[in-house]
Design an enzyme around this catalytic site. Structure first.
Site, PDB file in Angstrom:
ATOM      1  CG  ASP A  31      32.181  52.037  44.493  1.00  0.00           C
ATOM      2  OD1 ASP A  31      32.011  52.248  45.568  1.00  0.00           O
ATOM      3  OD2 ASP A  31      32.610  52.649  43.508  1.00  0.00           O
ATOM      4  CB  ILE A  32      29.785  53.900  39.971  1.00  0.00           C
ATOM      5  CG1 ILE A  32      29.580  54.047  38.602  1.00  0.00           C
ATOM      6  CG2 ILE A  32      30.874  55.022  40.362  1.00  0.00           C
ATOM      7  CD1 ILE A  32      28.684  55.311  38.199  1.00  0.00           C
ATOM      8  CG  ASN A  87      36.676  56.030  53.495  1.00  0.00           C
ATOM      9  OD1 ASN A  87      37.556  55.207  54.032  1.00  0.00           O
ATOM     10  ND2 ASN A  87      36.556  55.683  52.045  1.00  0.00           N
ATOM     11  CG  HIS A 100      29.271  55.181  51.690  1.00  0.00           C
ATOM     12  ND1 HIS A 100      29.157  56.673  51.695  1.00  0.00           N
ATOM     13  CD2 HIS A 100      30.417  54.835  51.415  1.00  0.00           C
ATOM     14  CE1 HIS A 100      30.182  57.008  51.610  1.00  0.00           C
ATOM     15  NE2 HIS A 100      31.002  56.010  51.155  1.00  0.00           N
TER      16      HIS A 100
HETATM   17  P1  5GP Z   1      33.658  57.313  49.831  1.00  0.00           P
HETATM   18  O1  5GP Z   1      34.962  57.789  49.534  1.00  0.00           O
HETATM   19  O2  5GP Z   1      32.634  58.509  50.318  1.00  0.00           O
HETATM   20  O3  5GP Z   1      33.904  56.437  50.991  1.00  0.00           O
HETATM   21  O4  5GP Z   1      33.221  56.354  48.673  1.00  0.00           O
HETATM   22  C1  5GP Z   1      32.012  56.819  47.686  1.00  0.00           C
HETATM   23  C2  5GP Z   1      32.031  55.867  47.080  1.00  0.00           C
HETATM   24  O5  5GP Z   1      30.888  56.274  46.075  1.00  0.00           O
HETATM   25  C3  5GP Z   1      33.236  55.523  45.779  1.00  0.00           C
HETATM   26  O6  5GP Z   1      33.961  54.106  46.048  1.00  0.00           O
HETATM   27  C4  5GP Z   1      32.514  55.765  44.743  1.00  0.00           C
HETATM   28  O7  5GP Z   1      33.206  55.089  43.453  1.00  0.00           O
HETATM   29  C5  5GP Z   1      31.236  55.388  44.694  1.00  0.00           C
HETATM   30  N1  5GP Z   1      30.198  56.221  43.730  1.00  0.00           N
HETATM   31  C6  5GP Z   1      30.199  57.805  43.663  1.00  0.00           C
HETATM   32  N2  5GP Z   1      29.304  58.022  42.835  1.00  0.00           N
HETATM   33  C7  5GP Z   1      28.668  56.791  42.615  1.00  0.00           C
HETATM   34  C8  5GP Z   1      27.316  56.686  41.820  1.00  0.00           C
HETATM   35  O8  5GP Z   1      26.990  57.599  41.124  1.00  0.00           O
HETATM   36  N3  5GP Z   1      26.989  55.175  41.624  1.00  0.00           N
HETATM   37  C9  5GP Z   1      27.616  54.091  42.381  1.00  0.00           C
HETATM   38  N4  5GP Z   1      27.134  52.913  42.330  1.00  0.00           N
HETATM   39  N5  5GP Z   1      28.626  54.210  43.080  1.00  0.00           N
HETATM   40  C10 5GP Z   1      29.144  55.793  43.158  1.00  0.00           C
END
Ligand code: 5GP
Ligand code: ZN
Length: 112
Positions: A31-32, A87, A100
Site C-alpha cells: 500500500d502506498i 472496505n 482488494h
Molecule cells: P480502500 O479505502 O479503497 O479500501 O483502500 C484503498 C487503498 O489503496 C488505500 O489504503 C490507499 O493507500 C491505497 N492506494 C491508493 N492509491 C494507490 C496507489 O497508487 N498505489 C498503491 N500502492 N496504493 C494505493
C-alpha cells in the site's frame, strides 16, 4: 480490464507498484500509504468493483485469495498473526473501486 481503474492499471503493469507476489489470478503489492509495518493489498487481475460483484463463478478465485493470505503473512514475518480488511462501498470506506483485501500486521498494529 477497465482502462480508467487504478488497480487494473497496476495489475497490467501500466502504473508502477511495489509488487511482492503475482500469479495468473492475483497481484499483491505494498500500500502506498501504509497503516502498519506490513500493509499489502491483494487484488484479482479481473476487474471486480467490490465484494458486491462476486458471483458463484468467482468462487475459485475467492478461495485462492483467502488461502493466499496466511502464506503472504508468513513471508512478511507476521508469525504472531495479521489483520485483513475489505472496505465495501462508500459507506464502508472504500476509495478504490477494484476489489482488494488489505493485509496488515506488525508491532504497530493497534487492536480494536
Ligand atoms: P480502500 O479505502 O479503497 O479500501 O483502500 C484503498 C487503498 O489503496 C488505500 O489504503 C490507499 O493507500 C491505497 N492506494 C491508493 N492509491 C494507490 C496507489 O497508487 N498505489 C498503491 N500502492 N496504493 C494505493
Ligand atoms: Zn479494476
Amino acid at each position: 480490464m477497465s482502462d480508467d481503474c487504478l488497480f487494473c492499471n497496476i495489475a497490467a503493469g501500466d502504473i508502477p507498484a511495489d509488487k511482492v507476489y503475482e500469479d495468473e489470478q492475483v497481484v499483491v503489492f505494498n500500500d502506498i500509504n501504509p497503516k502498519a509495518r506490513v500493509h499489502l493489498l491483494v487484488i484479482p487481475r479481473i476487474h471486480l468493483a467490490s465484494l458486491e460483484d462476486l458471483k458463484p463463478e468467482h468462487d475459485e478465485l475467492t478461495a485462492h485469495m483467502m488461502r493466499l493470505l496466511p502464506k503472504l503473512a508468513r513471508e512478511q514475518g507476521l508469525e504472531k498473526g495479521f489483520r485483513t480488511v475489505i472496505n465495501t462501498g462508500k459507506g464502508g470506506g472504500q476509495v478504490v473501486f477494484h476489489l482488494h483485501i488489505h493485509l496488515l500486521g506488525g508491532p504497530d498494529l493497534r487492536i480494536f
